[in-house]
Motif scaffolding. Structure first.
Motif, short mmCIF file in Angstrom:
data_model
loop_
_atom_site.label_atom_id
_atom_site.label_comp_id
_atom_site.label_asym_id
_atom_site.label_seq_id
_atom_site.Cartn_x
_atom_site.Cartn_y
_atom_site.Cartn_z
N ILE A 296 0.73 -1.12 -0.02
CA ILE A 296 -0.10 0.06 0.04
C ILE A 296 1.06 1.27 0.06
O ILE A 296 0.61 2.37 -0.64
CB ILE A 296 -1.00 -0.04 1.28
N LEU A 297 1.96 1.27 0.63
CA LEU A 297 2.98 2.22 0.77
C LEU A 297 3.43 2.50 -0.76
O LEU A 297 3.71 3.88 -1.02
CB LEU A 297 3.96 2.28 1.68
N VAL A 298 3.71 1.60 -1.32
CA VAL A 298 4.37 1.74 -2.75
C VAL A 298 3.20 2.51 -3.67
O VAL A 298 3.64 3.33 -4.61
CB VAL A 298 4.45 0.46 -3.24
N CYS A 299 1.81 2.20 -3.41
CA CYS A 299 0.79 2.52 -4.13
C CYS A 299 0.69 4.22 -3.92
O CYS A 299 0.22 5.12 -4.55
CB CYS A 299 -0.39 1.96 -3.94
N ALA A 300 0.88 4.40 -2.59
CA ALA A 300 0.58 5.83 -2.01
C ALA A 300 1.75 6.88 -2.86
O ALA A 300 1.54 7.91 -3.00
CB ALA A 300 0.96 5.84 -0.50
N VAL A 301 3.10 6.24 -3.03
CA VAL A 301 3.90 7.02 -3.79
C VAL A 301 3.51 7.17 -5.25
O VAL A 301 3.77 8.33 -5.72
CB VAL A 301 5.40 6.13 -3.68
N GLY A 302 3.02 6.29 -5.82
CA GLY A 302 2.27 6.63 -6.94
C GLY A 302 3.14 6.30 -8.14
O GLY A 302 3.29 7.25 -9.16
N PRO A 303 4.00 5.32 -8.20
CA PRO A 303 4.82 5.08 -9.50
C PRO A 303 4.29 5.15 -10.74
O PRO A 303 3.10 4.33 -10.93
CB PRO A 303 5.65 3.56 -9.25
N ARG A 304 4.63 5.64 -11.81
CA ARG A 304 4.06 5.67 -12.88
C ARG A 304 4.23 4.38 -14.02
O ARG A 304 3.44 4.59 -14.94
CB ARG A 304 4.55 6.78 -13.84
N GLN A 305 5.11 3.58 -13.51
CA GLN A 305 5.15 2.45 -14.34
C GLN A 305 4.08 1.56 -13.99
O GLN A 305 3.83 1.03 -12.94
CB GLN A 305 6.57 1.67 -13.97
N THR A 306 3.29 1.04 -15.03
CA THR A 306 2.15 0.50 -14.83
C THR A 306 2.39 -0.92 -14.45
O THR A 306 1.46 -1.48 -13.52
CB THR A 306 1.26 0.30 -16.12
N ALA A 307 3.27 -1.55 -14.83
CA ALA A 307 3.76 -2.89 -14.61
C ALA A 307 4.09 -3.03 -12.99
O ALA A 307 3.68 -4.14 -12.26
CB ALA A 307 5.14 -3.56 -15.40
N VAL A 308 4.78 -2.10 -12.60
CA VAL A 308 4.99 -1.89 -10.92
C VAL A 308 3.84 -1.86 -10.30
O VAL A 308 3.43 -2.58 -9.46
CB VAL A 308 5.73 -0.86 -10.88
N LEU A 309 2.55 -1.02 -10.64
CA LEU A 309 1.50 -0.87 -9.93
C LEU A 309 0.69 -2.29 -9.88
O LEU A 309 0.21 -2.54 -9.03
CB LEU A 309 0.80 0.24 -10.38
N LEU A 310 0.54 -2.80 -11.17
CA LEU A 310 -0.09 -4.02 -11.30
C LEU A 310 0.60 -5.09 -10.39
O LEU A 310 -0.22 -5.98 -9.68
CB LEU A 310 -0.01 -4.50 -12.78
#
Length: 418
Positions: A296-310
């Motif tokens: 969830i902390l990674v999501c809060a940072v909001g990386p723009r790489q779609t693969a990372v978010l997925l």
């Protein structure tokens, strides 16, 4: 039918019931953007979140009241009545002409949804050996994210062109189909012949027994950890699509993230339960809480790489769902048969208070202008709380085993410990 075949038949039928519930429960999160834009309704993020919380309030009531009643009247009839109840009110959601009508229908549907889980878990547990509890409950509870996955896929296919009402109609149809199968095939309960209990304890007696015989602390700790787990899980299921849109992802991509969350929960929980068979239900649940918070902390940072978010959202789904199912498995193993549905109902019901808070919390944070990252941080904090409590429960178990169905680690190193 052999005992093993009967056991897996019960688990499969129970899982189908939970799939129907999962669709009807999680579909609301996929509909939020459409509901906020519904002409004449005037919904905001905060008011839509408040409506979303009503189903969890109903589940709280259903789980707390339903567990003791189920212990008294029997698992099979209770499961079928509960499914019929939430099917009726899911259909009513599709007919709502005003926000208050949708909220009322969701509240009443939630009563049936909350009631059916303790009954299904108790029934499945009674037809399977104790050392398989983790696997059985994991398969059973995988029905919720499977239902959520179906809801996300359905939303991608029909939401843009046909609107939100059809989504509820599809859910009611799925629930009606499952009800027919359950009426035809679901067997009765083993509780009536349990050697450790009178046949029909009163509802008040079953509830009071949760706090007797040195169970009070255990009962309270289970309530705290399920509260925190459900705050995290249903907060994400309610708000993930909206949060991703707030972070400038299009609706189609946001629905894909919701799909990954639930698909990860299904596949990941089935994989992680193997770790629980080796290291223990409570220990692995604690680790899953930490993984959930980190994701969830990674999501809060909001990386723009779609693969990372997925990948991150898939991990969150796997860890959060596993933590929840392992807690319920531990509850099912820690109390005698005569009060098992009451115990699961207590843990699940008090935990629903977290699910009630989650939609309102997310809406309030957004309405305050704090942004989607702040919502993610709130849900990460609740995941940490759940992990800490599970560490306490794991330490407590190693010092003093809590109840029936707790195999000795030395004798059965590869089997599930409660």
């Amino acid at each position: 039918m052999t005992g093993t075949a009967r056991s897996w038949s019960v688990v499969t039928l129970g899982a189908l019931v939970v799939v129907a519930e999962g669709y009807d429960l999680i579909v609301y999160g996929a509909l939020l953007p459409k509901l906020v834009a519904e002409p004449g309704w005037g919904l905001t993020s905060a008011s839509a979140g408040s409506i979303g919380s009503l189903v969890y309030l109903g589940m709280l009531v259903g789980a707390l009241a339903g567990g003791p009643v189920c212990d008294r009247v029997g698992r099979r009839p209770f499961v079928n009545v509960s499914v019929a109840w939430f099917t009726l009110w899911t259909l009513a959601c599709a007919l709502a002409q005003a926000p208050w009508q949708l909220g009322a229908a969701r509240l009443l549907a939630g009563v049936g949804m909350g009631a059916v889980i303790p009954a299904a878990v108790a029934l499945a547990r009674e037809h399977t050996p104790a050392h398989r509890t983790g696997l059985v409950v994991t398969i059973l509870m995988a029905g919720i994210p499977i239902g959520g996955t179906v809801a996300s896929l359905t939303g991608i296919a029909v939401l843009a062109d046909h609107g939100w009402r059809l989504m509820f109609v599809i859910g009611a149809g799925l629930s009606l189909l499952v009800l027919g199968v359950s009426l035809a095939r679901l067997p009765g309960s083993a509780a009536d012949t349990a050697p450790d209990a009178p046949a029909h304890p009163s509802a008040a007696g079953a509830f009071a027994a949760l706090f007797r015989e040195h169970r009070a602390l255990l009962t309270v700790l289970f309530a705290v950890t399920t509260f925190a787990n459900l705050l995290t899980w249903y907060g994400l299921n309610t708000w993930l699509t909206t949060l991703m849109r707030e972070m400038d992802y299009p609706l189609g991509s946001a629905l894909t993230f919701s799909l990954c969350l639930n698909a990860g929960a299904v596949v990941g929980s089935l994989v992680l339960v193997l770790a629980a068979q080796r290291w223990g239900l409570r220990e692995v649940a604690a680790v899953c809480g930490v993984l959930t918070a980190a994701g969830i902390l990674v999501c809060a940072v909001g990386p723009r790489q779609t693969a990372v978010l997925l990948a991150t959202i898939t991990l969150i789904g796997a860890a959060a769902q596993t933590a929840l199912t392992l807690v319920l498995a531990s509850v099912a193993n820690s109390y005698p048969t005569r009060i098992r549905a009451s115990a699961v109902g207590w843990a699940n019901g008090t935990g629903r208070a977290g699910a009630v808070v989650a939609p309102v919390l997310g809406g309030a944070v957004l309405a305050a202008g704090l942004g989607p990252s702040a919502v993610f941080l709130a849900f990460a904090a609740s995941a940490v709380v759940a992990a800490v409590v599970m560490v306490v429960l794991a330490v407590r178990e190693r010092r003093t085993p809590d109840g029936p169905g707790t195999p000795a680690p030395a004798a059965l190193p590869a089997e599930v410990r409660s």
